[in-house]
Scaffold this motif. Structure first.
Motif, mmCIF file in Angstrom:
data_model
loop_
_atom_site.group_PDB
_atom_site.id
_atom_site.type_symbol
_atom_site.label_atom_id
_atom_site.label_comp_id
_atom_site.label_asym_id
_atom_site.label_seq_id
_atom_site.Cartn_x
_atom_site.Cartn_y
_atom_site.Cartn_z
ATOM 1 N N LYS A 652 0.837 -1.229 -0.176
ATOM 2 C CA LYS A 652 0.152 -0.108 0.000
ATOM 3 C C LYS A 652 0.785 1.234 0.015
ATOM 4 O O LYS A 652 1.656 1.465 0.986
ATOM 5 N N SER A 653 0.836 2.145 -1.279
ATOM 6 C CA SER A 653 1.726 3.261 -1.020
ATOM 7 C C SER A 653 0.972 4.572 -0.920
ATOM 8 O O SER A 653 -0.018 4.661 -1.330
ATOM 9 N N PHE A 654 1.551 5.152 -0.223
ATOM 10 C CA PHE A 654 1.147 6.472 0.295
ATOM 11 C C PHE A 654 1.782 7.873 -0.176
ATOM 12 O O PHE A 654 1.396 8.814 -0.189
ATOM 13 N N HIS A 655 2.808 7.490 -1.052
ATOM 14 C CA HIS A 655 3.337 8.580 -1.821
ATOM 15 C C HIS A 655 3.896 7.764 -3.252
ATOM 16 O O HIS A 655 3.915 6.686 -3.260
ATOM 17 N N LEU A 656 4.285 8.632 -4.159
ATOM 18 C CA LEU A 656 4.761 8.058 -5.312
ATOM 19 C C LEU A 656 6.282 7.595 -4.872
ATOM 20 O O LEU A 656 7.170 7.957 -4.380
ATOM 21 N N LEU A 657 6.524 6.282 -5.220
ATOM 22 C CA LEU A 657 7.434 5.260 -4.890
ATOM 23 C C LEU A 657 8.537 5.363 -6.100
ATOM 24 O O LEU A 657 8.261 5.129 -7.142
ATOM 25 N N PHE A 726 -8.139 -0.207 12.935
ATOM 26 C CA PHE A 726 -6.765 0.232 12.928
ATOM 27 C C PHE A 726 -6.374 0.709 11.314
ATOM 28 O O PHE A 726 -5.597 1.679 11.315
ATOM 29 N N ASP A 727 -7.056 0.045 10.309
ATOM 30 C CA ASP A 727 -6.570 0.601 8.882
ATOM 31 C C ASP A 727 -7.087 1.704 8.743
ATOM 32 O O ASP A 727 -6.556 2.725 8.031
ATOM 33 N N ALA A 728 -8.263 2.139 9.216
ATOM 34 C CA ALA A 728 -8.575 3.527 8.931
ATOM 35 C C ALA A 728 -7.694 4.768 9.683
ATOM 36 O O ALA A 728 -7.421 5.584 9.063
ATOM 37 N N GLU A 729 -7.145 4.223 10.731
ATOM 38 C CA GLU A 729 -6.233 5.022 11.502
ATOM 39 C C GLU A 729 -4.941 5.189 10.786
ATOM 40 O O GLU A 729 -4.301 6.259 10.577
ATOM 41 N N VAL A 730 -4.434 4.086 10.399
ATOM 42 C CA VAL A 730 -3.077 4.116 9.610
ATOM 43 C C VAL A 730 -3.340 4.885 8.316
ATOM 44 O O VAL A 730 -2.366 5.463 7.999
ATOM 45 N N GLN A 731 -4.573 4.719 7.567
ATOM 46 C CA GLN A 731 -4.715 5.449 6.362
ATOM 47 C C GLN A 731 -4.645 6.758 6.540
ATOM 48 O O GLN A 731 -4.118 7.855 6.026
ATOM 49 N N THR A 732 -5.487 7.204 7.713
ATOM 50 C CA THR A 732 -5.331 8.736 7.981
ATOM 51 C C THR A 732 -3.956 9.133 8.475
ATOM 52 O O THR A 732 -3.552 10.184 7.696
ATOM 53 N N LEU A 733 -3.295 8.597 9.180
ATOM 54 C CA LEU A 733 -1.935 9.201 9.613
ATOM 55 C C LEU A 733 -0.996 9.092 8.193
ATOM 56 O O LEU A 733 -0.031 9.945 7.920
ATOM 57 N N SER A 734 -1.455 8.061 7.132
ATOM 58 C CA SER A 734 -0.471 7.872 6.247
ATOM 59 C C SER A 734 -0.599 9.145 5.195
ATOM 60 O O SER A 734 0.098 9.313 4.352
ATOM 61 N N SER A 735 -1.820 9.841 5.531
ATOM 62 C CA SER A 735 -2.303 10.722 4.357
ATOM 63 C C SER A 735 -1.780 12.113 4.978
ATOM 64 O O SER A 735 -1.883 13.252 4.214
ATOM 65 N N ILE A 736 -1.018 11.912 6.013
ATOM 66 C CA ILE A 736 -0.681 13.529 6.513
ATOM 67 C C ILE A 736 0.591 13.955 5.632
ATOM 68 O O ILE A 736 1.436 13.258 5.012
ATOM 69 N N ARG A 737 0.545 15.097 5.229
ATOM 70 C CA ARG A 737 1.471 15.857 4.421
ATOM 71 C C ARG A 737 1.882 17.080 5.107
ATOM 72 O O ARG A 737 1.364 18.277 4.982
ATOM 73 N N HIS A 738 3.117 16.902 5.646
ATOM 74 C CA HIS A 738 3.709 18.354 6.145
ATOM 75 C C HIS A 738 5.280 18.075 6.253
ATOM 76 O O HIS A 738 5.739 17.105 6.674
ATOM 77 N N VAL A 739 5.717 19.131 5.959
ATOM 78 C CA VAL A 739 7.528 19.195 6.028
ATOM 79 C C VAL A 739 7.908 18.684 7.272
ATOM 80 O O VAL A 739 8.945 18.533 7.343
ATOM 81 N N VAL A 741 6.612 16.617 9.610
ATOM 82 C CA VAL A 741 6.155 15.312 9.968
ATOM 83 C C VAL A 741 6.878 14.124 9.179
ATOM 84 O O VAL A 741 6.749 14.398 7.942
ATOM 85 N N VAL A 742 7.313 13.143 9.739
ATOM 86 C CA VAL A 742 7.941 12.091 9.046
ATOM 87 C C VAL A 742 7.246 11.588 8.069
ATOM 88 O O VAL A 742 5.889 11.285 8.181
ATOM 89 N N LYS A 743 7.624 11.202 6.988
ATOM 90 C CA LYS A 743 6.971 10.551 5.634
ATOM 91 C C LYS A 743 6.960 9.025 5.655
ATOM 92 O O LYS A 743 7.998 8.483 5.783
ATOM 93 N N LEU A 744 5.757 8.607 5.717
ATOM 94 C CA LEU A 744 5.392 6.976 5.612
ATOM 95 C C LEU A 744 5.233 6.797 4.064
ATOM 96 O O LEU A 744 4.039 7.263 3.781
ATOM 97 N N TYR A 745 6.205 6.166 3.345
ATOM 98 C CA TYR A 745 6.192 6.107 1.994
ATOM 99 C C TYR A 745 5.330 4.822 1.792
ATOM 100 O O TYR A 745 4.203 5.066 0.914
ATOM 101 N N CYS A 746 5.134 3.741 2.447
ATOM 102 C CA CYS A 746 4.263 2.676 2.113
ATOM 103 C C CYS A 746 4.382 1.769 3.246
ATOM 104 O O CYS A 746 5.059 1.810 4.003
ATOM 105 N N SER A 747 3.261 0.824 3.220
ATOM 106 C CA SER A 747 3.379 -0.506 4.054
ATOM 107 C C SER A 747 3.469 -1.758 2.982
ATOM 108 O O SER A 747 2.838 -1.768 2.127
ATOM 109 N N ILE A 748 4.508 -2.738 3.519
ATOM 110 C CA ILE A 748 4.356 -3.916 2.703
ATOM 111 C C ILE A 748 4.071 -5.201 3.877
ATOM 112 O O ILE A 748 4.665 -5.240 4.467
#
Length: 960
Positions: A652-657, A726-739, A741-748
């Motif tokens: 599941k990617s949250f940014h362009l990989l 759990f998935d809903a919260e992870v999805q929300t956290l992964s959508s955070i976009r701020h310079v 806040v640490v960037k979560l690229y993806c989950s495998i």
């Protein structure tokens, strides 16, 4: 000539008049009923039961909390301590023209107090204290009949209208403290209210000096103006207040000596002048024979403690710690009084411990640490059954410890370290059912640790290090389920470590270095879930390092200078542990660790052969058992060593990989391991294009390859039960976009494990830079930029996301620094997203790290955005001061927040606490940030700014 009215006409007139007055009264009652019913509407949602009797049919004067006058009009409203919340309709309340008393204290009322309050002109009693009221308090000068005014413990701000009190000459009690009013000098208007018997002005931002006019208030019984910014000397005129029974002005910046005439305050029962800059001796106080409590700690008093204190029959509490007092303690102290607490620590006292402080059977706290006391511990304290804390450490006490001390039934702390005491820990300790800490480091204790220590079931800390204790560690020690610290280093202990120690699941710190312990290290230690530090160096341990140690998450491991042999378990064969294993020449490495020979190909086989021979000698059955265990071990190794690529993965990617899952999977190997966290291993991955990533690997299976049960991993159990949430919260956290806040690229993820791919930060965390050996000098500009960047990241989480995100674990180790030292907020393991169905005010969960946790969590177990603000305030203090949130120098039960407040109030200058590494020309700017930190760490959450306001204040403090 007018005709004289007949009697019948007079009677008719009177009847008409009575009817008119009756109708008028009925109309007035109807109006007042509607006013009260309006008050009910405003407040009943918070506690409807209070208003059960408030209706259209009941008599107005039978309403709960209502008292009427003889004409049937409302005279008093008393709804104090009823758990009410909401806004007060003062515009209608003050239409009650006969209202003399309005008591609404100890509720949760909020909002502002309207200007309409001034229309309650007949008020004699107004109580609004202990609420959540805010904003400026209005001018109430028309309330000239007011006698009692209670406003303390709210959130009132702005300038308090002192001039409105000028005409209130009948005022008897005035309480406006514990409000963040604007800075103002000690009000002269207050010292002209000559009928006052109670004046409470604590913690309301008073400045300047105590006016000499204070001597006008000769009726005062209680005077308090603590926790302000009052400076200068105590005026001699205060000696005129001879009716005073309570005088408190602790935590100010008062200087000088007690004035002449101070001795005249002979009615005083409670006096607290602690946390100032007062000096001189205590001779003026020797006449205060009615004293119950005397607190003068954290000043600069010198000279001897007056011998007369030993004659005070009412004395219960005496706190004199952190001064410069010399000479002996009064030897009769406590002999004639029910002394409950004495703390004279951190002075220069000499002589012996007075023998009779527990004579009346009331002593609970005896604290005399860090002095120059000599002699023995009086035998009488072995019978002090009420004693809870016995702390006499860091003196020159000698002789044998009375045996009964160890078994005091109420004792929570026995602190005798850094003395010359002899004797042993006796079997009496079985009676110490409340004992939590034994601090006996660096004495001359001998003998063995008694088996009965296992009966002291509440022990959390045992420190018997640097003594002459011998014998074996008792097997029963495994019964201490709350034990977190065990320090036995530098003794003469022998024998083996009992495997039962592995049952102490709360253990986080074990130090047994420099003894004569032998045998194999029990593998059960590897199952301790909280173990953070393990030092077994300089002993005679033999055998192999238990493989179970690979599951530990240690910040310190030292097994050096023993007789360990065989291969180093793979989980420990990393550079970070290399020095921890030196001095064991028979150890070998399966990997290429420098300083260790590489294990031969058959080294494992020869060890197995030896094991098989021993098993064979024991019989065929044991051989079969060993064979089964061997096969299980091989199955485990086969499972762990299989290629991750064999599993089926979901990405599941949250940014362009710019990478593939294969690049990540290929890099999850031992040589890339950079750390171990509570939920899994962390690896550094370098992509083919040179980009670096951090990958957290979380196993969803146990060591044999079976899926973990719910009991083995609460986190994963919750995931299986609440995967949608759990998935809903992870999805929300992964959508955070701020310079920031640490960037979560993806989950495998696969059936057996999960990989989380993050940015990699080569400069580590802010904690590393400020507090560890990785310290890189941070100039003030860099510290400031880190503060602003972190604040903006938290502002985004609180105000910029679709739903508020509460981090719940803001700390310097969770602030990572990129190659330009720009901050990133990381580790959202405790983060909470405020759901629509959940109250936005708070959440009920265990959260935070000691030193950063907001004080309200201790009694509410709730966190909200203001909890993050408090934690961020602690981080700001770290940046400005350069110290950790918890340091030994802060003292018993104190953290950086209380230490800073005490230092600032005591010295009257913030410069004294600024990190010495910050140049002089930057310290004014650092102080601006420190002031913001103090606002963020206000004790009451309502007084803390929002993160949006914090960002604005920090930007206003930008270095010039």
């Amino acid at each position: 000539m007018l005709a004289t009215a007949t009697p019948s006409r007079q009677i008719s007139f009177l009847c008409y008049l009575l009817c008119f007055l009756s109708l008028l009264a009925a109309g007035l009652e109807s109006d007042e009923r509607q006013i009260l019913l309006g008050l009910k509407v405003a407040l009943e949602k918070s506690n409807a039961n209070v208003f059960d009797s408030w209706n259209e049919t009941s008599s107005l004067c039978s309403f709960r909390g209502i008292i009427c006058n003889s004409e049937g009009s409302v005279r008093e409203i008393d709804l104090s301590n009823q758990k009410l919340s909401g806004l007060l309709p003062f515009d209608s309340i003050c239409l009650l023209q006969s209202l003399e008393k309005l008591s609404l204290g100890f509720n949760s009322l909020n909002g502002k107090v309207a200007e309409d309050l001034k229309n309650c002109v007949k008020l004699r009693y107004l109580d609004l204290e202990n609420n959540n009221l805010s904003g400026p308090f209005p001018d109430i000068s028309p309330l000239s009949q007011l006698q009692y005014l209670y406003l303390k413990k709210n959130g009132f701000s702005g300038a308090f209208p002192w001039k409105s009190l000028v005409n209130m000459t009948g005022l008897v009690q005035l309480s406006v403290g514990d409000n963040p009013f604007d800075e103002t000098p000690f009000p002269t208007e207050a010292v002209n209210l000559k009928n006052l018997n109670y004046l409470y002005l604590s913690k309301c931002t008073l400045t300047g000096k105590i006016p000499a006019g204070i001597g006008n208030l000769t009726e005062l019984i209680n005077l308090e103006f603590s926790q302000n910014f009052i400076s200068g000397d105590i005026p001699a005129e205060i000696g005129k207040l001879q009716k005073l029974q309570q005088l408190e002005f602790y935590k100010n910046s008062l200087t000088g000596k007690f004035p002449n005439g101070f001795r005249n305050l002979t009615s005083l029962k409670n006096f607290d002048a602690s946390g100032n800059l007062l000096e001189g001796d205590l001779s003026e106080l020797r006449f205060w024979t009615n004293l119950v409590s005397l607190q003068l700690y954290e000043n600069n008093f010198s000279g001897q403690i007056p011998e007369e204190f030993g004659e005070f029959k009412q004395l219960v509490n005496l706190s004199l710690y952190r001064n410069r007092l010399t000479g002996p303690l009064p030897q009769k102290i406590g002999y004639r009084s029910k002394l409950y607490n004495i703390d004279a620590s951190e002075n220069f006292l000499n002589g012996s411990i007075p023998p009779d402080m527990c004579n009346m059977g009331n002593m609970s706290y005896l604290l005399l640490l860090q002095n120059k006391l000599t002699g023995e511990i009086p035998a009488s304290y072995a019978n002090c059954l009420t004693l809870r804390r016995f702390r006499v450490s860091n003196n020159s006490l000698s002789g044998a410890i009375p045996a009964g001390i160890w078994g005091l039934p109420q004792a929570e702390i026995i602190d005798i370290e850094l003395n010359l005491l002899e004797g042993s820990v006796t079997s009496d300790i079985k009676n110490a059912k409340n004992l939590a800490q034994i601090n006996a480091r660096k004495n001359r204790l001998s003998g063995e640790i008694p088996e009965e220590i296992s009966k002291a079931s509440k022990l959390t800390r045992i420190d018997l290090s640097e003594n002459q204790i011998s014998g074996e560690i008792p097997v029963g020690i495994g019964e201490l389920k709350q034990l977190s610290t065990l320090h036995l280093q530098n003794n003469k202990l022998s024998g083996s470590i009992p495997s039962s120690l592995g049952s102490c699941n709360s253990l986080s710190d074990i130090d047994m270095a420099k003894n004569s312990l032998s045998g194999e290290i029990p593998s059960s230690l590897g199952s301790l879930p909280s173990l953070n530090s393990l030092n077994l160096s300089y002993n005679d341990f033999s055998g192999e390092i238990p493989v179970s140690f690979t599951s530990l998450r240690l910040s310190l491991l030292d097994l050096s200078n023993n007789h360990l042999r065989g291969p180093i378990p793979q989980g420990l064969a990393i550079q970070a542990y290399q020095g921890s294993l030196n001095g064991n020449p028979d150890l070998c490495s399966l990997d290429e660790l420098s300083s260790f020979r590489r294990c031969s190909a058959n080294s494992g086989i020869s060890e197995a052969v030896r094991t098989l021979i021993i098993c064979f000698a024991g019989g065929l059955i044991l051989l079969l058992v060993c064979l089964v265990l061997y096969l299980q071990l091989k199955q485990k190794e086969k499972y762990r060593e299989r290629s991750l690529k064999e599993e089926s993965w979901d990405v599941k990617s949250f940014h362009l990989l710019s990478f593939t899952e294969d690049e990540i999977l290929d890099s999850i190997k031992q040589e890339n391991l950079i750390g171990k966290g509570g939920s899994g291993n962390v690896y550094k991955v370098t992509l083919s294009n040179g980009k670096e990533l951090a990958v957290k690997h979380i196993w969803n299976t146990d060591s044999t390859g079976r899926k973990k049960s719910r009991s083995s991993s609460p986190m994963l159990a919750n995931r299986s039960e609440k995967s949608t949430e759990f998935d809903a919260e992870v999805q929300t956290l992964s959508s955070i976009r701020h310079v920031n806040v640490v960037k979560l690229y993806c989950s495998i993820t696969s059936e057996d494990s999960s990989l989380l791919v993050y940015e990699y930060f080569p400069n580590g965390s802010l904690w590393d830079r400020l507090h560890t050996g990785r310290n890189m000098e941070l100039d003030w500009d860099t510290r400031y930029e880190i503060a602003v960047g972190t604040a903006k990241g938290l502002e985004y989480l609180h105000h910029g996301c679709e739903r508020t995100v509460i981090h719940r674990d803001v700390k310097s180790s969770n602030i990572l620094l990129d190659e330009f030292l720009k901050p990133r907020i990381a580790d959202f393991g405790l983060a909470k997203i405020v759901q629509a169905k959940v109250s936005k005010d708070s959440t009920h969960v265990i959260a935070g790290t000691v030193g950063y946790i907001a004080p309200e969590y201790g009694y509410t177990c709730k966190v909200n955005e203001k909890s993050d603000v408090y934690s961020f305030g602690v981080v700001l203090m770290e940046l400005v001061i350069g110290k950790k949130p918890i340091e030994p120098e802060f003292g018993d039960n104190k953290d950086i927040v209380r230490w800073v407040c005490r230092k600032v109030q005591r010295k009257g200058c913030m410069t004294s606490v600024v990190d010495s590494r910050i140049p002089e020309w930057c310290k004014d700017e650092a102080i601006k940030v420190l002031k913001i930190a103090i606002l963020c760490t206000a004790e009451l959450p309502a007084l803390r700014p929002t993160m949006r306001n914090v960002v604005q204040m920090l930007e206003d403090a930008e270095p010039q």
